[in-house]
Scaffold this active site. Structure first.
Site, PDB file in Angstrom:
ATOM      1  N   LYS A  83       0.817  -1.221   0.000  1.00 55.37           N
ATOM      2  CA  LYS A  83       0.000   0.000   0.000  1.00 55.37           C
ATOM      3  C   LYS A  83       0.847   1.266   0.000  1.00 55.37           C
ATOM      4  O   LYS A  83       1.891   1.317   0.647  1.00 55.37           O
ATOM      5  CB  LYS A  83      -0.885   0.032   1.256  1.00 55.37           C
ATOM      6  CG  LYS A  83      -2.007  -0.987   1.265  1.00 55.37           C
ATOM      7  CD  LYS A  83      -2.862  -0.777   2.518  1.00 55.37           C
ATOM      8  CE  LYS A  83      -3.798  -1.939   2.784  1.00 55.37           C
ATOM      9  NZ  LYS A  83      -4.870  -2.047   1.793  1.00 55.37           N
ATOM     10  N   GLY A 155     -10.727  -2.664   8.704  1.00 54.84           N
ATOM     11  CA  GLY A 155     -10.363  -2.904  10.093  1.00 54.84           C
ATOM     12  C   GLY A 155     -11.532  -3.011  11.040  1.00 54.84           C
ATOM     13  O   GLY A 155     -11.359  -2.939  12.257  1.00 54.84           O
ATOM     14  N   ARG A 167     -23.397  -2.522  -3.808  1.00 54.35           N
ATOM     15  CA  ARG A 167     -24.796  -2.343  -4.227  1.00 54.35           C
ATOM     16  C   ARG A 167     -24.970  -1.014  -4.965  1.00 54.35           C
ATOM     17  O   ARG A 167     -25.702  -0.927  -5.947  1.00 54.35           O
ATOM     18  CB  ARG A 167     -25.729  -2.406  -3.022  1.00 54.35           C
ATOM     19  CG  ARG A 167     -26.001  -3.826  -2.557  1.00 54.35           C
ATOM     20  CD  ARG A 167     -27.347  -3.908  -1.864  1.00 54.35           C
ATOM     21  NE  ARG A 167     -27.654  -5.256  -1.414  1.00 54.35           N
ATOM     22  CZ  ARG A 167     -28.333  -6.148  -2.153  1.00 54.35           C
ATOM     23  NH1 ARG A 167     -28.759  -5.824  -3.369  1.00 54.35           N
ATOM     24  NH2 ARG A 167     -28.583  -7.335  -1.678  1.00 54.35           N
ATOM     25  N   GLY A 216     -13.852  -5.044   5.620  1.00 58.59           N
ATOM     26  CA  GLY A 216     -14.788  -5.566   6.612  1.00 58.59           C
ATOM     27  C   GLY A 216     -15.149  -7.035   6.448  1.00 58.59           C
ATOM     28  O   GLY A 216     -15.979  -7.566   7.196  1.00 58.59           O
ATOM     29  N   GLY A 237      -8.508  -8.200   5.008  1.00 57.82           N
ATOM     30  CA  GLY A 237      -7.475  -7.446   5.703  1.00 57.82           C
ATOM     31  C   GLY A 237      -7.219  -8.037   7.059  1.00 57.82           C
ATOM     32  O   GLY A 237      -6.517  -9.033   7.220  1.00 57.82           O
ATOM     33  N   SER A 238      -7.844  -7.445   8.069  1.00 55.59           N
ATOM     34  CA  SER A 238      -7.633  -7.878   9.438  1.00 55.59           C
ATOM     35  C   SER A 238      -8.322  -9.209   9.729  1.00 55.59           C
ATOM     36  O   SER A 238      -7.978  -9.891  10.697  1.00 55.59           O
ATOM     37  CB  SER A 238      -8.180  -6.807  10.388  1.00 55.59           C
ATOM     38  OG  SER A 238      -7.867  -5.525   9.902  1.00 55.59           O
TER      39      SER A 238
END
Lengths: 296, 199
Positions: A83, A155, A167, A216, A237-238
């Protein structure tokens, strides 16, 4: 005879095509990178800290130390992403020099420029950028992004924002598909999106580049949800290395991304994964703390 | 003609579109039991480690070998080529952790032979070895973190090279390309698979 033409848009976009139907995982150490590759990840995102820790730490989040990235590049054969801050083209030059395979110009890091994103056409290495709607996606593609992802809310382990973003893009694409040429010009102004790209979207019925889900995703069901909503693949990610059993969860999310339309497989892989990462309710995050608001 | 495209991961949709353009009846294959009645199977571009692990998890390695014994042909591009190889070279993650492969074509393949993504390229490929019907102009080939065929056995015909590196080869009913014809609009190599390799 054959002259090699490098860094063409087809070649940049092509790598994203190869990642489709796959899972890209955030990793912070070579050990985690191995676990991700072993679980069937198609790529890893090399970071110093996963988004949940960046969120917790606060302060200015920057490009990772090249040592962290290089150590990860050494241990896996799958492509390695990293990143840079929004607008920080020198961080991008550094990552290109390191030989990173894809750059994420990411809202997870603290933006370096409040007006301009990076001119991504100037690079041979391809870029992926986040978007919350069609206009944002097409502005990033106009700047040279060869891959798009939803922003979601990084996160948090809460998929609701990623769902909102895909959407929204889907709804806008459906609308654009029915527009006449003159209506398309007005819509281009309305969305703040270049007309030629908007015309491509109308004719193709989708974005002209690959579109992944991010921000998420924490469970196999989350991954399959985003795939059923039309995403081409998944960033986690997390969600993996903040969970109780990363190897098992990573593998389950890979399986769920391939078999996203097969509830029996989804049920199978969702068993006994241990605790997911602790989640965050979006309403509890102050507006100025929301990473998705970074960039335009 | 019924053709399957292995749809575990990668650019399987692009292959399906191109095969349909060539007149094939195409289905996406996610489970081994879906391979009944297939004349040929395409193993698409993607990440070979990911596809290999997914194939292994669902019993594809043996199921494909059984189908092949019954006459099914195969076409692999990039990751697909890697998965068809008898022997693999390159890649630190191979140490002590073998990559699941089909091993059906008598060739030695080096993964990421041209370098990392910044070295990915397009080039014009001479495909005259495929025969008159497919020749005419060079094939614009897209190489993405591409593998290379380093050595082939006596039963393997070399059909294309880039800078002396072998990138297109055929062994009987198997065809393998180190590049991605499915990312272009040129259908010649897919037609060659349907009309010659599976003939």
């Amino acid at each position: 005879m054959a002259t090699q033409e490098k860094g063409t848009f087809l070649v940049k976009k092509g790598l994203a095509e190869m990642l489709k139907g796959g899972v890209i995982m955030d990793v912070t150490t070579p050990e985690q990178a191995r676990i991700a590759e072993e679980a069937g990840a198609v790529s890893v995102m090399a970071l110093e800290r996963v988004p949940a820790d960046i969120r917790a730490a606060g302060g200015v989040a920057r490009m990772a130390d090249p040592t962290v990235i290089e150590r990860i590049m050494e241990v896996v054969t799958i492509p390695v992403m990293a990143k840079v801050r929004i607008g920080h083209f020198v961080e991008a030059q550094i990552l290109e020099a390191l030989g990173v395979d894809y750059i994420d110009e990411s809202e997870v890091l603290t933006p370096a420029d409040e007006v301009y994103h990076i001119n991504k056409h100037a690079f041979k290495v391809p870029f992926v950028c986040g978007a919350r709607d069609l206009g944002e996606a097409l502005r990033r593609i106009a700047e040279g992004a060869a891959m798009i992802r939803t922003k979601g809310e990084p996160g948090t382990g809460n998929v609701v924002e990623a769902v909102r973003h895909i959407r929204k893009v889907n709804e806008q694409i459906r609308h654009v598909r029915n527009l006449s040429d003159e209506e398309l010009v007005a819509e281009s102004k309305n969305l703040g999106a270049p007309l030629d790209l908007l015309r491509q979207v109308r004719d193709l019925g989708r974005l002209p580049v690959v579109n992944f889900a991010a921000g998420g995703i924490a469970t196999p069901a989350d991954a399959a949800l985003m795939m059923q909503l039309g995403c081409d693949g998944i960033f986690v990610g997390s969600g993996i290395f903040k969970s109780a059993d990363p190897a098992r969860r990573a593998r389950a999310i890979v399986m769920a991304t391939t078999h996203y339309n097969d509830p029996k497989v989804l049920a199978d892989v969702s068993h006994d994964l241990g605790e997911a990462m602790p989640g965050l309710e979006i309403a509890t995050i102050a507006q100025e703390q929301r990473m998705q608001e970074r960039g335009w | 003609m019924k053709i399957g495209v292995l749809a575990l991961q990668g650019d399987f949709r692009e292959h399906a579109v191109m095969l349909r353009q060539c007149g094939a009846e195409v289905s996406e294959i996610r489970k081994p039991e879906q391979m009944g009645g297939l004349r040929g199977l395409v193993v698409p571009g993607g990440e070979s480690t990911a596809i290999g692990k997914l194939m292994d998890a669902y019993g594809f390695l043996n199921a494909i070998k059984e189908r092949v014994a019954g006459g099914m042909g195969l076409f692999g591009t990039c990751a697909g080529l890697v998965l068809l190889a008898r022997e693999l070279k390159g890649g630190t993650s191979l140490e002590g952790r073998p990559q699941p492969v089909l091993g059906l074509i008598d060739m030695v393949v080096r993964r990421n032979a041209f370098g990392r993504q910044v070295d990915s390229f397009e080039a014009d490929l001479d495909i005259s070895a495929m025969g008159e019907a497919y020749n005419g102009s060079p094939f614009r080939a897209v190489f993405i973190r591409a593998p290379q065929i380093e050595a082939v056995g006596p039963g393997v015909a070399v059909l294309g090279r880039v800078e002396e590196k072998v990138v297109l080869a055929r062994q009987g009913r198997f065809l393998a390309a180190a590049f991605h014809p499915e990312l272009t609009s040129d259908t010649r190599i897919h037609r060659y698979f349907l009309e010659e390799v599976l003939a």
